[in-house]
Design a protein around this motif. Structure first.
Motif, PDB file in Angstrom:
ATOM      1  N   THR A  20      -0.755  -0.989   3.508  1.00  0.00           N
ATOM      2  CA  THR A  20      -1.745  -0.277   2.714  1.00  0.00           C
ATOM      3  C   THR A  20      -0.993   0.469   1.630  1.00  0.00           C
ATOM      4  OG1 THR A  20      -3.529   1.375   2.744  1.00  0.00           O
ATOM      5  CG2 THR A  20      -1.695   1.769   4.239  1.00  0.00           C
ATOM      6  N   SER A  47      -0.922   6.176  -0.043  1.00  0.00           N
ATOM      7  CA  SER A  47      -1.811   7.348   0.042  1.00  0.00           C
ATOM      8  C   SER A  47      -2.610   7.404   1.336  1.00  0.00           C
ATOM      9  CB  SER A  47      -2.803   7.336  -1.118  1.00  0.00           C
ATOM     10  OG  SER A  47      -2.142   7.259  -2.338  1.00  0.00           O
ATOM     11  N   VAL A  88      -8.275   1.538   7.187  1.00  0.00           N
ATOM     12  CA  VAL A  88      -8.347   1.113   5.777  1.00  0.00           C
ATOM     13  C   VAL A  88      -9.071  -0.233   5.703  1.00  0.00           C
ATOM     14  CG1 VAL A  88      -7.012   0.551   3.709  1.00  0.00           C
ATOM     15  CG2 VAL A  88      -6.144   2.260   5.315  1.00  0.00           C
ATOM     16  N   THR A 108      -5.986  10.410  -2.984  1.00  0.00           N
ATOM     17  CA  THR A 108      -4.830  10.909  -2.226  1.00  0.00           C
ATOM     18  C   THR A 108      -5.110  12.335  -1.764  1.00  0.00           C
ATOM     19  OG1 THR A 108      -3.427   9.550  -3.643  1.00  0.00           O
ATOM     20  CG2 THR A 108      -2.317  11.213  -2.316  1.00  0.00           C
TER      21      THR A 108
HETATM   22  C1  LIG Z   1      -6.079   2.116   0.307  1.00  0.00           C
HETATM   23  C2  LIG Z   1      -5.901   3.244  -0.654  1.00  0.00           C
HETATM   24  N1  LIG Z   1      -6.113   4.502  -0.228  1.00  0.00           N
HETATM   25  C3  LIG Z   1      -5.987   5.554  -1.050  1.00  0.00           C
HETATM   26  C4  LIG Z   1      -5.618   5.394  -2.358  1.00  0.00           C
HETATM   27  C5  LIG Z   1      -5.421   6.598  -3.207  1.00  0.00           C
HETATM   28  O1  LIG Z   1      -6.284   6.615  -4.267  1.00  0.00           O
HETATM   29  P1  LIG Z   1      -5.992   7.484  -5.557  1.00  0.00           P
HETATM   30  O2  LIG Z   1      -5.154   6.631  -6.449  1.00  0.00           O
HETATM   31  O3  LIG Z   1      -7.348   7.749  -6.095  1.00  0.00           O
HETATM   32  O4  LIG Z   1      -5.283   8.717  -5.135  1.00  0.00           O
HETATM   33  C6  LIG Z   1      -5.398   4.117  -2.857  1.00  0.00           C
HETATM   34  C7  LIG Z   1      -5.003   3.943  -4.277  1.00  0.00           C
HETATM   35  O5  LIG Z   1      -4.796   2.936  -4.810  1.00  0.00           O
HETATM   36  C8  LIG Z   1      -5.531   3.010  -1.984  1.00  0.00           C
HETATM   37  O6  LIG Z   1      -5.293   1.762  -2.414  1.00  0.00           O
END
Ligand SMILES: Cc1ncc(COP(=O)(O)O)c(C=O)c1O
Length: 435
Positions: free
Chosen positions: A113, A116, A159, A89
């Protein structure tokens, strides 16, 4: 082989052993233990030793272990710069900042998605513009993205949902055409390949307009005790990322950014060295563990495809997907059995199936009630987010079934899952319908 009669307009579903479904009083099809089959993350003595080593060295804040993890990622992916973060994030926020996203810009994002991928846009004072998903890779639909580009559009967040690579050739081509930046969120896709290249490196072709991020949060394919990493080939993006959340590294720079060493830009995003050590041992095991998941999910997918009503998102030619999560698309029009009722009947069989975990973002009160603009102090004009927008994404998301991704399963369990599906569909017309 028998064939159940089809309701008018529906395709017959082939079955071999139509025993009575559990929801109608029969014996459940899935009887094997699923705990070990689905245990994740996996902790080995190497993981324990790596963490203990850093713990005992007393390197609990800044450590060479973090730089070593960054090196591991750089070498693995063949990229110039990697910056470990305390989570993805933060890395996405830093990456969007480094790509120049700022007040009043628009950033095109998916709705299906984890939040984050999108909410950091708001915290930079910019406007998320949701675009439709395309059917086959569940990534942003390039044609719809192009329709939403305006003079204010600055960037696109792509994504690779659940480990399925998005249509990067088309998305990068339109980014080039319209001079847009791309943040490639590869959080779900460690090890996936797109036309011979690892995902997480593709946006970097855009040089000063490209960055990518992986999450290493505890249920990801390369998990650790929270962590994320940002990658780029561009020195300015790298420095801007350090300036944002890694003040301790600024003094080493040979550029005006070292002036900010006493403050940074107000965030502290470095990864815990304990997490870095664990991430390194996990990364070293990524390939065999991905292979085990892929073998299992592909095996079950091929069997499920024979039932005639599922698209299991097998890798198309040129793509090697991975399975952060295992979702399949159900075509209700082929059977007449609503997805909710299919799901309930499968659950009664002992199969761990359900709806996708992520609620669609454009339908959340954070957007529909206008909270986003206040939280992000986003300058007007403010779009109104309509929960009825994105009909294709909404319909597509509603036809997905989530299964376990079977990191350690034996074939016998997968066969039991297949039997559960086959049995339930063989009795589709007799199954209870919810109100
Ligand atoms: C598609 C996606 N992006 C970003 C994140 C953010 O990751 P983090 O939990 O390491 O902050 C996630 C977390 O699950 C995610 O699924």
């Amino acid at each position: 082989m028998t064939t159940t009669p089809a309701a008018p307009g529906h395709t017959p579903v082939s079955v071999a052993s139509p025993a009575r479904p559990a929801i109608l009083g029969g014996a459940p099809a899935v009887t094997l233990d699923q705990t070990a089959a689905n245990r994740w993350p996996i902790c080995t003595p190497e993981d324990e030793a790596a963490v203990l080593r850093v713990l005992r060295a007393g390197e609990w804040g800044v450590s060479k272990e973090t730089a070593a993890l960054e090196d591991d990622y750089r070498k693995w992916l063949g990229v110039r710069f990697a910056v470990a973060h305390n989570n993805a994030t933060g890395a996405i926020l830093a990456g969007l900042h480094a790509l120049g996203v700022s007040h009043g810009d628009e950033v095109i994002v998916p709705s299906a998605t984890w939040w984050s991928s999108v909410l950091p846009v708001v915290h930079l004072g910019a406007v998320p513009v949701f675009a439709e998903l395309e059917d086959h890779s569940l990534g942003l639909d390039p044609e719809d993205v192009e329709r939403r580009i305006t003079p204010r559009t600055k960037a696109i967040v792509v994504v690779h949902l659940f480990g399925l690579p998005s249509r990067m050739d088309e998305l990068l081509a339109l980014a080039r055409r319209h001079n847009l930046a791309v943040l490639e969120d590869a959080s779900h896709a460690h090890g996936a390949m797109y036309k011979g290249r690892p995902v997480g490196t593709l946006a970097l072709d855009l040089g000063p307009k490209g960055a990518s991020v992986f999450s290493m949060q505890g249920n990801k394919l390369c998990p650790t005790a929270e962590g994320g990493i940002l990658l780029t080939n561009d020195p300015a993006i790298w420095e801007n990322t350090l300036r944002w959340g890694h003040y301790e590294r600024l003094l080493d720079l040979d550029s005006p950014n070292k002036y900010f060493a006493a403050t940074g830009f107000g965030f502290k995003f470095r990864m815990s060295p304990l997490s870095a050590a664990l991430a390194r041992t996990q990364l070293a095991r990524l390939t065999p563990r991905n292979t085990a998941r892929n073998d299992n999910c592909v095996y079950l997918s091929r069997r499920l495809e024979t039932l005639g009503c599922f698209n299991t998102f097998l890798s198309p030619p040129g793509i090697e997907r991975v399975y952060f999560e295992y979702l399949i698309r159900y075509d209700e029009s082929k059977t007449g059995l609503p997805i909710k009722d299919l799901s309930k009947a499968l659950q009664a069989e002992g199969a761990m199936v359900g709806a996708p975990r992520y609620p669609l973002l454009h339908q959340q009160p954070f957007f529909t009630k206008g909270v986003w603009a206040k939280v992000g102090r986003v300058p007007p004009p403010h779009p109104v987010y309509d929960p009825a927008a994105l009909p294709l994404t909404t319909r597509g998301n509603g036809s997905l079934l989530k299964l376990p991704s079977f990191p350690n399963a034996e074939r016998a369990l997968l066969d039991q899952y297949f039997d559960a599906f086959r049995k339930v569909l063989a009795h589709k017309d007799a199954l209870p319908r919810s109100a």
